[in-house]
Design a protein around this motif. Sequence first.
Motif, PDB file in Angstrom:
ATOM      1  N   UNK A   1       1.045  -8.326  10.066  1.00  0.00           N
ATOM      2  CA  UNK A   1       2.270  -8.439  10.114  1.00  0.00           C
ATOM      3  C   UNK A   1       2.420  -9.820   9.262  1.00  0.00           C
ATOM      4  N   UNK A   2       3.888  -9.247   8.644  1.00  0.00           N
ATOM      5  CA  UNK A   2       4.049 -10.104   7.320  1.00  0.00           C
ATOM      6  C   UNK A   2       3.602 -12.140   7.555  1.00  0.00           C
ATOM      7  N   UNK A   3       3.511 -12.301   8.079  1.00  0.00           N
ATOM      8  CA  UNK A   3       3.036 -13.527   8.487  1.00  0.00           C
ATOM      9  C   UNK A   3       1.490 -14.039   8.063  1.00  0.00           C
ATOM     10  N   UNK A   4       0.845 -12.976   8.148  1.00  0.00           N
ATOM     11  CA  UNK A   4      -0.020 -13.014   7.492  1.00  0.00           C
ATOM     12  C   UNK A   4      -0.809 -14.378   6.260  1.00  0.00           C
ATOM     13  N   UNK A   5      -1.504 -14.613   6.710  1.00  0.00           N
ATOM     14  CA  UNK A   5      -2.019 -15.825   5.233  1.00  0.00           C
ATOM     15  C   UNK A   5      -2.606 -15.637   3.996  1.00  0.00           C
ATOM     16  N   UNK A   6      -3.373 -13.910   5.033  1.00  0.00           N
ATOM     17  CA  UNK A   6      -3.722 -13.769   4.139  1.00  0.00           C
ATOM     18  C   UNK A   6      -3.122 -12.357   3.093  1.00  0.00           C
ATOM     19  N   UNK A   7      -2.163 -12.143   3.685  1.00  0.00           N
ATOM     20  CA  UNK A   7      -1.191 -10.465   3.134  1.00  0.00           C
ATOM     21  C   UNK A   7      -0.940 -11.054   1.602  1.00  0.00           C
ATOM     22  N   UNK A   8      -0.856 -10.664   0.586  1.00  0.00           N
ATOM     23  CA  UNK A   8      -0.922 -10.653  -0.515  1.00  0.00           C
ATOM     24  C   UNK A   8       0.794 -10.640  -0.680  1.00  0.00           C
ATOM     25  N   UNK A   9       0.884 -11.285  -2.690  1.00  0.00           N
ATOM     26  CA  UNK A   9       2.240 -11.439  -2.612  1.00  0.00           C
ATOM     27  C   UNK A   9       3.176 -10.013  -2.816  1.00  0.00           C
ATOM     28  N   UNK A  10       2.179  -9.766  -3.614  1.00  0.00           N
ATOM     29  CA  UNK A  10       2.725  -8.123  -3.744  1.00  0.00           C
ATOM     30  C   UNK A  10       1.808  -7.477  -4.742  1.00  0.00           C
ATOM     31  N   UNK A  11       2.760  -6.334  -5.450  1.00  0.00           N
ATOM     32  CA  UNK A  11       1.744  -5.896  -7.127  1.00  0.00           C
ATOM     33  C   UNK A  11       3.132  -6.451  -8.108  1.00  0.00           C
ATOM     34  N   UNK A  12       1.565  -5.911  -8.841  1.00  0.00           N
ATOM     35  CA  UNK A  12       2.677  -7.297 -10.174  1.00  0.00           C
ATOM     36  C   UNK A  12       3.466  -6.262 -11.080  1.00  0.00           C
ATOM     37  N   UNK A  13       4.788  -7.047 -11.230  1.00  0.00           N
ATOM     38  CA  UNK A  13       6.067  -6.143 -11.313  1.00  0.00           C
ATOM     39  C   UNK A  13       5.917  -4.882 -10.562  1.00  0.00           C
ATOM     40  N   UNK A  14       5.834  -5.114  -9.882  1.00  0.00           N
ATOM     41  CA  UNK A  14       6.066  -3.489  -8.908  1.00  0.00           C
ATOM     42  C   UNK A  14       7.137  -3.784  -7.594  1.00  0.00           C
ATOM     43  N   UNK A  15       8.142  -5.000  -7.286  1.00  0.00           N
ATOM     44  CA  UNK A  15       9.297  -5.357  -6.801  1.00  0.00           C
ATOM     45  C   UNK A  15       9.331  -3.916  -5.819  1.00  0.00           C
ATOM     46  N   UNK A  16       9.988  -3.271  -6.249  1.00  0.00           N
ATOM     47  CA  UNK A  16      10.145  -1.693  -5.027  1.00  0.00           C
ATOM     48  C   UNK A  16       9.333  -1.434  -4.702  1.00  0.00           C
ATOM     49  N   UNK A  17       7.525  -1.321  -5.498  1.00  0.00           N
ATOM     50  CA  UNK A  17       5.970  -0.505  -5.088  1.00  0.00           C
ATOM     51  C   UNK A  17       6.377  -1.945  -4.143  1.00  0.00           C
ATOM     52  N   UNK A  18       6.134  -2.881  -4.341  1.00  0.00           N
ATOM     53  CA  UNK A  18       5.655  -3.676  -2.775  1.00  0.00           C
ATOM     54  C   UNK A  18       6.788  -3.712  -1.353  1.00  0.00           C
ATOM     55  N   UNK A  19       6.973  -2.765  -1.590  1.00  0.00           N
ATOM     56  CA  UNK A  19       8.503  -3.482  -0.286  1.00  0.00           C
ATOM     57  C   UNK A  19       8.426  -1.634  -0.127  1.00  0.00           C
ATOM     58  N   UNK A  20       8.040  -0.967  -0.694  1.00  0.00           N
ATOM     59  CA  UNK A  20       7.644   0.628   0.081  1.00  0.00           C
ATOM     60  C   UNK A  20       6.754   0.910   1.212  1.00  0.00           C
ATOM     61  N   UNK A  21       5.993  -1.044   1.010  1.00  0.00           N
ATOM     62  CA  UNK A  21       4.740  -1.038   1.975  1.00  0.00           C
ATOM     63  C   UNK A  21       5.089  -1.848   2.857  1.00  0.00           C
ATOM     64  N   UNK A  22       6.410  -2.647   3.462  1.00  0.00           N
ATOM     65  CA  UNK A  22       6.867  -2.548   4.670  1.00  0.00           C
ATOM     66  C   UNK A  22       7.475  -2.200   5.139  1.00  0.00           C
TER      67      UNK A  22
END
Length: 507
Positions: free
Chosen positions: A358-379
């Motif tokens: 779940x995205x609320x997990x405090x250990x979950x990453x903030x995202x991939x560096x300079x890759x917002x679309x790739x980050x969004x694709x993982x959710x």
Amino acid sequence: MRAEFISDPLPAPPAAFNMAAYVLAHAERLSDKMAMQIVRPTGAERWSYGRLLAAVRGAGTGFLRAGLEPGDRVLLRLGNTPEFPVAFLGAIAAGLLPVPTSSQLTAGEITKMAAQITPRAVVAGDGIALPEGDALIIPETELRGFEALPPCDYAMGDPNRPAYLIYTSGTSGSPRAVIHAHRAVWARQMMHHGWYGLSEADRLLHAGAFNWTYTLGTGLMDPWSVGASALIPGAGVTPEQLPLLLRRFDATIFAAAPGIYRQILRQHTRLELPKLRHGLTAGEAMPEPVRAGWNAATGTRVYEALGMSECSTFISGAPDHPAPAGSSGYPQTGRRIAVLSPEGAIVARGAPGTLAVHRSDPGLFLGYWNAPEETAARFQGDWFVTGDTVSMAEDGAIYYLGRDDDMMNAGGFRVSPIEVESAMAQCADAGEVAAIELRVKADASVIALAHTGPATPEALAAHAAAHLARYKQPRLFAHVAAIPRNPNGKLNRRALRESWPGHGGPT
């Protein structure tokens, strides 16, 4: 019953937070206690908590005096020396973003990676390849001198702000820079009870390289955050020498990838480790013969964990909650975990699906560096999709079936390579084994098995016929000198497919 685990969340970290300050919160109280030993058969380099604290905060001062500013990236090109964690925590203490990398990377490889993150500075170890570019070079010898500088103030702030970057292993493509928040270390409290059984009295020896998140977290940050002692093998130490170090330096917990346990057991059928309480393993699934062999050789258990660079380890067995045989363990208390269908729905318990956090997990990453679309694709909605295929049992235990991109398709049936490997590892003289899907025609694939032992194809095929359903049985066998692994010891199935005799190229 749905394949979902929900527990009370971990309390939030303080509003003003710094990862390095949290990790070293016990350092003044335990000033004279041993924080870190770099151990070798010939002796050890010893660091007290007092010295570690001075070195870390002095490094922060040194970085700032060199002209670095909060938010600047600092690329770490260091070996398994004390300077690695000093530079890592020193940068975080001062509000900089350290980027650990493997010392084995070539100049070309590290240049490509550095181009993604444009580091302001590079901390350079002797003889380690550096990236091209105009970043400030801070030699390791200069970093050592920072220890004598006045301590920097901790850069306190929002626990959700970036703290460091770490590269994924890149076994399925180009390495990606993962951004972690300061809160990531706060979230690791869930592992202390849910996996380690860690206390201030422990002496934890980790066999991995400092750049690996498994080592940085389990081997250094977590022991220090509770006031325990970290033992790290020095450069040149081989797996065969680790039992000597475990015994000589009174290790109470041993952490390593499954391959290290396997290599130790090749040389030792009996190990006298009177202080060892238990072992920890992560990075890939541990074959049952290795687990059983370690238990027989040492009289201690190994507790496995499942995680990834984007969220560290969040599924595990623990001393007071052992995992069922063949499973990776249970979701740690404080987590929210589910198993999803391809459409994003939560599947029933017992059914295979993709593990999600779940995205609320405090250990979950903030995202991939300079890759917002790739980050969004993982959710998928509120779920971070890990890419691990698992099933959740009725009691909540997680059974790992493989990476989504490793799952094999045999005659229309999806087959876990882990299941095939677990069965084939029991074959006499098989040695290490690795299963892959191999394309033999444009429209046909088969399961193939690589093995390091002297077993014949006929013996392997007979064993498969006796222990696996026909559609799960390997059809091709190849003897290899070694199973390909990445620098962190994880099995590299992609490399195995590409190097298979006469069948190069991915399926």
